[in-house]
Design a protein around this motif. Sequence first.
Motif, PDB file in Angstrom:
ATOM      1  N   VAL A 186      69.803 -30.948 -16.063  1.00  0.00           N
ATOM      2  CA  VAL A 186      70.211 -30.933 -17.657  1.00  0.00           C
ATOM      3  C   VAL A 186      69.527 -31.551 -18.042  1.00  0.00           C
ATOM      4  O   VAL A 186      69.143 -33.027 -17.761  1.00  0.00           O
ATOM      5  N   ASN A 237      70.585 -25.142 -17.424  1.00  0.00           N
ATOM      6  CA  ASN A 237      70.793 -26.557 -18.442  1.00  0.00           C
ATOM      7  C   ASN A 237      72.289 -27.170 -18.650  1.00  0.00           C
ATOM      8  O   ASN A 237      72.363 -27.444 -19.662  1.00  0.00           O
ATOM      9  N   GLU A 238      72.879 -26.647 -17.935  1.00  0.00           N
ATOM     10  CA  GLU A 238      74.647 -26.852 -17.857  1.00  0.00           C
ATOM     11  C   GLU A 238      75.350 -27.456 -16.360  1.00  0.00           C
ATOM     12  O   GLU A 238      74.688 -27.446 -15.363  1.00  0.00           O
ATOM     13  N   MET A 239      75.769 -28.708 -17.170  1.00  0.00           N
ATOM     14  CA  MET A 239      76.807 -28.936 -15.724  1.00  0.00           C
ATOM     15  C   MET A 239      78.547 -28.461 -15.938  1.00  0.00           C
ATOM     16  O   MET A 239      79.121 -27.980 -16.577  1.00  0.00           O
ATOM     17  N   PRO A 240      79.058 -27.900 -15.030  1.00  0.00           N
ATOM     18  CA  PRO A 240      79.662 -27.193 -14.725  1.00  0.00           C
ATOM     19  C   PRO A 240      80.675 -27.687 -15.080  1.00  0.00           C
ATOM     20  O   PRO A 240      80.752 -28.620 -14.024  1.00  0.00           O
ATOM     21  N   PRO A 241      82.332 -26.877 -15.351  1.00  0.00           N
ATOM     22  CA  PRO A 241      83.619 -27.700 -15.717  1.00  0.00           C
ATOM     23  C   PRO A 241      83.919 -28.132 -13.881  1.00  0.00           C
ATOM     24  O   PRO A 241      83.257 -27.380 -13.048  1.00  0.00           O
ATOM     25  N   PRO A 242      84.901 -28.980 -14.299  1.00  0.00           N
ATOM     26  CA  PRO A 242      85.438 -28.987 -12.402  1.00  0.00           C
ATOM     27  C   PRO A 242      85.832 -28.468 -11.867  1.00  0.00           C
ATOM     28  O   PRO A 242      85.931 -28.076 -10.582  1.00  0.00           O
ATOM     29  N   PHE A 281      72.911 -29.826  -5.512  1.00  0.00           N
ATOM     30  CA  PHE A 281      73.668 -30.171  -6.579  1.00  0.00           C
ATOM     31  C   PHE A 281      73.702 -31.427  -6.863  1.00  0.00           C
ATOM     32  O   PHE A 281      74.447 -32.305  -6.939  1.00  0.00           O
ATOM     33  N   ASP A 282      72.301 -32.283  -7.423  1.00  0.00           N
ATOM     34  CA  ASP A 282      72.277 -33.194  -8.378  1.00  0.00           C
ATOM     35  C   ASP A 282      72.280 -33.125 -10.241  1.00  0.00           C
ATOM     36  O   ASP A 282      72.211 -34.577 -10.688  1.00  0.00           O
ATOM     37  N   GLY A 283      72.304 -32.396 -10.816  1.00  0.00           N
ATOM     38  CA  GLY A 283      72.369 -32.252 -12.079  1.00  0.00           C
ATOM     39  C   GLY A 283      70.918 -32.413 -12.971  1.00  0.00           C
ATOM     40  O   GLY A 283      71.247 -33.135 -13.563  1.00  0.00           O
TER      41      GLY A 283
END
Lengths: 75, 189
Positions: free
Chosen positions: A74, A51-56, A69-71
Motif C-alpha cells: 500500500v 495498492n489497497e488494504m482490504p476491509p476486515p 500480508f503486511d500491507g
Amino acid sequence: MNLFVSKTWEDEQRLGSLAMEFRSSRDPGKRRHIADEYAEVVQRLIRNGWNEMPPPEDQLPADWMPRSFDGSWVK
Amino acid sequence: MAQPLARCKVIKVLFFRGDRGPFGKGVYDALRSGLADPRQDPTRLDCLLWAGHTGVSFDLGKTIYGFNPDGGRLRISEVINYLESGNSLPGVVIDDTGVFQAAAARTLEVLEFDIIVPPLTFDEFEQLVNVECKGSRFRYDFPNTNGDCNCATWIERLGLPLVTGRMSELVLVADIAAKKSRQFGACTP
C-alpha cells in the motif's frame, strides 16, 4: 459477463469469498485449505501491483493471515 | 370521490466504501498491534473510516443511524478478530452522524439514495429504528456467519427495500450470483 473486469478486481472479490467460506466453517482442515488459497491470492495481488488494504470482513483472523500480508504494497 | 394521496416521505440510505489506502494500512497495523498491546488499539471511528459504513436517516441526512457490534469489554482489536473468526456479537444502533461527517471531511465519497414511501410506511420504519436504538434484536456479524446482519444488511432485515427491482441492476451487483449461498442467523448446515 463483464469483459472489462480486471484480474485485480476478481482476486479482491476472491479474498472476500474466501473470508466468507472461512467464517462459515469450523473444520480446522478446511480452514487451513482456505487460508492456503488466501495466501496464494494475496501473492498474486501483490505481484500485479495491488495498492489497497482490504476491509476486515475480507480478511481472516490474525493467526490465519499469511505472513506476506503486511500491507507493504500500500503506497 | 377518491381521497387525495398523502405526501410521500423520504428515508435516506447513506454509505461510504472506506479509505483502503495508507490510512487503512495504518488502522490494520494498529489492530494487529492492539491484540498484543492495548495502547496500540485504533479507535472505533478509524476502523469505520477504513472499513466503510452504512446508515439510515429520517431527516434528510441530519441524523444518521447505524448498526454496530457491541463488544462489551472487548477492545476494538479483539472485536474485529472475533468477528473475523466467524463469531457474532450483540448489535447496537448508534447515532453515527459523526462517522459520516468524518468520512466526508476525509473526502471519502458518501453515497446516498432516497427510499420514497407513504407516511404510514415511514412512521412504521422510523418506529422500528427507534425500538432498535433502545435495544437491537439482531446480532452483528461479518457476512456468512451465524449472526444476523452487518450495517448494510441490518437495513434489509428491518424490511427497507434497497434495490429498485430492475433486473439489470440486480445483475450488476458484483458477485451476487457467484456467491452461491449466504447465511443469516444461527442454524446448523
